[in-house]
Design a protein around this motif. Structure first.
Motif, PDB file in Angstrom:
ATOM      1  N   ASP A  70      -3.691 -19.182  44.355  1.00  0.00           N
ATOM      2  CA  ASP A  70      -2.981 -19.382  45.620  1.00  0.00           C
ATOM      3  C   ASP A  70      -3.928 -19.866  46.717  1.00  0.00           C
ATOM      4  O   ASP A  70      -3.581 -20.749  47.506  1.00  0.00           O
ATOM      5  CB  ASP A  70      -2.318 -18.071  46.075  1.00  0.00           C
ATOM      6  N   VAL A  71      -5.110 -19.265  46.765  1.00  0.00           N
ATOM      7  CA  VAL A  71      -6.083 -19.662  47.787  1.00  0.00           C
ATOM      8  C   VAL A  71      -6.484 -21.117  47.593  1.00  0.00           C
ATOM      9  O   VAL A  71      -6.507 -21.908  48.548  1.00  0.00           O
ATOM     10  CB  VAL A  71      -7.327 -18.740  47.740  1.00  0.00           C
ATOM     11  N   ARG A  72      -6.789 -21.486  46.347  1.00  0.00           N
ATOM     12  CA  ARG A  72      -7.169 -22.882  46.086  1.00  0.00           C
ATOM     13  C   ARG A  72      -6.032 -23.833  46.438  1.00  0.00           C
ATOM     14  O   ARG A  72      -6.261 -24.922  46.973  1.00  0.00           O
ATOM     15  CB  ARG A  72      -7.562 -23.057  44.605  1.00  0.00           C
ATOM     16  N   ASP A  73      -4.798 -23.409  46.155  1.00  0.00           N
ATOM     17  CA  ASP A  73      -3.648 -24.252  46.442  1.00  0.00           C
ATOM     18  C   ASP A  73      -3.485 -24.472  47.950  1.00  0.00           C
ATOM     19  O   ASP A  73      -3.222 -25.596  48.400  1.00  0.00           O
ATOM     20  CB  ASP A  73      -2.387 -23.595  45.867  1.00  0.00           C
ATOM     21  N   GLU A  74      -3.646 -23.413  48.729  1.00  0.00           N
ATOM     22  CA  GLU A  74      -3.499 -23.566  50.182  1.00  0.00           C
ATOM     23  C   GLU A  74      -4.652 -24.336  50.796  1.00  0.00           C
ATOM     24  O   GLU A  74      -4.471 -25.136  51.724  1.00  0.00           O
ATOM     25  CB  GLU A  74      -3.353 -22.196  50.851  1.00  0.00           C
ATOM     26  N   ILE A  75      -5.880 -24.105  50.274  1.00  0.00           N
ATOM     27  CA  ILE A  75      -7.024 -24.883  50.768  1.00  0.00           C
ATOM     28  C   ILE A  75      -6.808 -26.360  50.444  1.00  0.00           C
ATOM     29  O   ILE A  75      -7.131 -27.237  51.252  1.00  0.00           O
ATOM     30  CB  ILE A  75      -8.342 -24.354  50.163  1.00  0.00           C
ATOM     31  N   ALA A  76      -6.264 -26.635  49.286  1.00  0.00           N
ATOM     32  CA  ALA A  76      -5.982 -28.025  48.913  1.00  0.00           C
ATOM     33  C   ALA A  76      -5.005 -28.658  49.903  1.00  0.00           C
ATOM     34  O   ALA A  76      -5.194 -29.796  50.349  1.00  0.00           O
ATOM     35  CB  ALA A  76      -5.409 -28.082  47.498  1.00  0.00           C
ATOM     36  N   ASP A  77      -3.953 -27.915  50.256  1.00  0.00           N
ATOM     37  CA  ASP A  77      -2.975 -28.455  51.210  1.00  0.00           C
ATOM     38  C   ASP A  77      -3.619 -28.714  52.580  1.00  0.00           C
ATOM     39  O   ASP A  77      -3.328 -29.722  53.229  1.00  0.00           O
ATOM     40  CB  ASP A  77      -1.802 -27.473  51.376  1.00  0.00           C
ATOM     41  N   VAL A  78      -4.457 -27.778  53.012  1.00  0.00           N
ATOM     42  CA  VAL A  78      -5.149 -27.965  54.296  1.00  0.00           C
ATOM     43  C   VAL A  78      -6.023 -29.215  54.227  1.00  0.00           C
ATOM     44  O   VAL A  78      -5.996 -30.065  55.126  1.00  0.00           O
ATOM     45  CB  VAL A  78      -6.003 -26.720  54.643  1.00  0.00           C
ATOM     46  N   MET A  79      -6.792 -29.344  53.153  1.00  0.00           N
ATOM     47  CA  MET A  79      -7.683 -30.494  53.000  1.00  0.00           C
ATOM     48  C   MET A  79      -6.879 -31.803  52.964  1.00  0.00           C
ATOM     49  O   MET A  79      -7.270 -32.791  53.582  1.00  0.00           O
ATOM     50  CB  MET A  79      -8.514 -30.338  51.719  1.00  0.00           C
ATOM     51  N   LEU A  80      -5.775 -31.795  52.243  1.00  0.00           N
ATOM     52  CA  LEU A  80      -4.970 -33.025  52.138  1.00  0.00           C
ATOM     53  C   LEU A  80      -4.481 -33.483  53.507  1.00  0.00           C
ATOM     54  O   LEU A  80      -4.521 -34.680  53.820  1.00  0.00           O
ATOM     55  CB  LEU A  80      -3.784 -32.807  51.193  1.00  0.00           C
ATOM     56  N   TYR A  81      -4.014 -32.560  54.337  1.00  0.00           N
ATOM     57  CA  TYR A  81      -3.541 -32.988  55.657  1.00  0.00           C
ATOM     58  C   TYR A  81      -4.691 -33.347  56.589  1.00  0.00           C
ATOM     59  O   TYR A  81      -4.562 -34.238  57.425  1.00  0.00           O
ATOM     60  CB  TYR A  81      -2.629 -31.933  56.281  1.00  0.00           C
ATOM     61  N   LEU A  82      -5.832 -32.665  56.432  1.00  0.00           N
ATOM     62  CA  LEU A  82      -6.984 -33.020  57.267  1.00  0.00           C
ATOM     63  C   LEU A  82      -7.476 -34.419  56.916  1.00  0.00           C
ATOM     64  O   LEU A  82      -7.799 -35.223  57.802  1.00  0.00           O
ATOM     65  CB  LEU A  82      -8.100 -31.981  57.080  1.00  0.00           C
ATOM     66  N   VAL A  83      -7.501 -34.724  55.618  1.00  0.00           N
ATOM     67  CA  VAL A  83      -7.918 -36.056  55.174  1.00  0.00           C
ATOM     68  C   VAL A  83      -6.953 -37.127  55.697  1.00  0.00           C
ATOM     69  O   VAL A  83      -7.374 -38.192  56.164  1.00  0.00           O
ATOM     70  CB  VAL A  83      -8.004 -36.095  53.625  1.00  0.00           C
ATOM     71  N   GLN A  84      -5.670 -36.824  55.647  1.00  0.00           N
ATOM     72  CA  GLN A  84      -4.685 -37.804  56.120  1.00  0.00           C
ATOM     73  C   GLN A  84      -4.760 -37.990  57.641  1.00  0.00           C
ATOM     74  O   GLN A  84      -4.630 -39.106  58.154  1.00  0.00           O
ATOM     75  CB  GLN A  84      -3.276 -37.385  55.695  1.00  0.00           C
ATOM     76  N   LEU A  85      -4.943 -36.890  58.351  1.00  0.00           N
ATOM     77  CA  LEU A  85      -5.085 -36.992  59.807  1.00  0.00           C
ATOM     78  C   LEU A  85      -6.304 -37.848  60.150  1.00  0.00           C
ATOM     79  O   LEU A  85      -6.229 -38.753  60.997  1.00  0.00           O
ATOM     80  CB  LEU A  85      -5.237 -35.589  60.405  1.00  0.00           C
ATOM     81  N   ALA A  86      -7.423 -37.554  59.498  1.00  0.00           N
ATOM     82  CA  ALA A  86      -8.644 -38.317  59.767  1.00  0.00           C
ATOM     83  C   ALA A  86      -8.446 -39.796  59.435  1.00  0.00           C
ATOM     84  O   ALA A  86      -8.922 -40.678  60.156  1.00  0.00           O
ATOM     85  CB  ALA A  86      -9.802 -37.734  58.958  1.00  0.00           C
ATOM     86  N   ARG A  87      -7.711 -40.051  58.372  1.00  0.00           N
ATOM     87  CA  ARG A  87      -7.479 -41.441  57.970  1.00  0.00           C
ATOM     88  C   ARG A  87      -6.680 -42.199  59.019  1.00  0.00           C
ATOM     89  O   ARG A  87      -7.057 -43.290  59.437  1.00  0.00           O
ATOM     90  CB  ARG A  87      -6.764 -41.479  56.616  1.00  0.00           C
ATOM     91  N   VAL A  88      -5.562 -41.630  59.480  1.00  0.00           N
ATOM     92  CA  VAL A  88      -4.740 -42.370  60.451  1.00  0.00           C
ATOM     93  C   VAL A  88      -5.441 -42.502  61.802  1.00  0.00           C
ATOM     94  O   VAL A  88      -5.098 -43.386  62.592  1.00  0.00           O
ATOM     95  CB  VAL A  88      -3.327 -41.758  60.619  1.00  0.00           C
TER      96      VAL A  88
END
Lengths: 110, 110, 110, 110
Positions: C67-85
């Motif tokens: 669960d922890v890895r899954d939530e960290i993954a979601d956080v990372m995915l949105y941070l990466v997308q935010l940084a990209r845009v």
């Protein structure tokens, strides 16, 4: 229901609720702040993809409205519990802060 | 101050405050959720490095206590405003949710 | 997998993912910040009732660890997308900030 | 700077930074999650009053852009530190999650 007469009752009810389950050891201020934050996260998720216009009429959809009320309830419940364990009067501190904000952000001239 | 009699007054005062500054266009539900979230972030920062034990006595230090009350006030102010624009009664929905939680999480036997 | 060589690939993959679903109109910086915030809320919920000691060994329980890895993954995915845009290089800005922090918070003498 | 080759270096640098200040006792996963959440709150505050359109061009104002980069840096720094103490590879878990999302949310037909 009278929302005004119920805040003290709600506060007392949250204390009884926690005591009846012996949850007090977990209800440190630090943990309650995290729980509040988690619930605000769930509330945020309901609004994240909405346009400003969609968010303004979000309560027209009864299913979404029920979700919004549910998450707001969770946020309120943890805020009430946090204030209780810290001995903070929510309405008093908010009213005092609003008064200070009156000076920080002057109203527009009429 | 009577915390109970003040919630309706506080709610009305936040409406007047926003109107006097013509801030209503910015006070969409979406934006108020973000503002609420930002204030919870500031509250979280006050507790992030504290042990559970330190958090339990955080109000003994008058300087920190003032900061905690100030951030709780900001959280409450945005929660009240969000509930107002969505026409949600904070005490009513929280009381109803607590009643539902009574069933979800049965109390310990006495 | 080499975590280092993958950040640029991950960033590109998130762009392709959004484009293949025509989700770009929803991926404004404002919305992505909210999505990031919502995922951090879910991550917070996993830790809210843990003692510091329990949190330190949280990955020993394989179910919770997933669960922890899954939530960290979601956080990372949105941070990466935010940084990209926003055209922000995550590693570059964080490395630069860490260098500034070296001056703000001097190291202890050896 | 090569953003790809820097993530491992950044991770190591955050470990050295904390060790040089003897901050490790405070850097429990629980506390780092709170710190991450607090920084996301500050990032949220930068976007809370913006329209979607304003948020899309937020980096055109160099002052605001600097604030945005600064808050994203803080978010990234705590995410990197959290991942480090939990022994989670950020790129690996995010890449794996994105692959799972490919199945959960099928792409539009071309």
């Amino acid at each position: 229901m009278n929302g005004d007469s119920g805040l003290a009752e709600l506060t007392a009810a949250t204390a009884e609720f926690a005591a009846a389950r012996e949850w007090q050891p977990w209800h440190t201020p630090k943990n309650l702040v995290m729980a509040l934050s988690g619930e605000v996260g769930e509330l945020t998720a309901l609004f994240q993809w909405l346009t400003p216009e969609e968010s303004a009429v979000v309560m027209r959809d009864e299913t979404v409205a029920a979700d919004v009320r549910d998450e707001i309830a969770d946020v309120m419940l943890y805020l009430v519990q946090l204030a209780r364990v810290l001995d903070v009067d929510l309405v008093e501190v908010a009213t005092a802060k609003l008064a200070r904000n009156e000076h920080r952000f002057p109203a527009l001239p009429r």
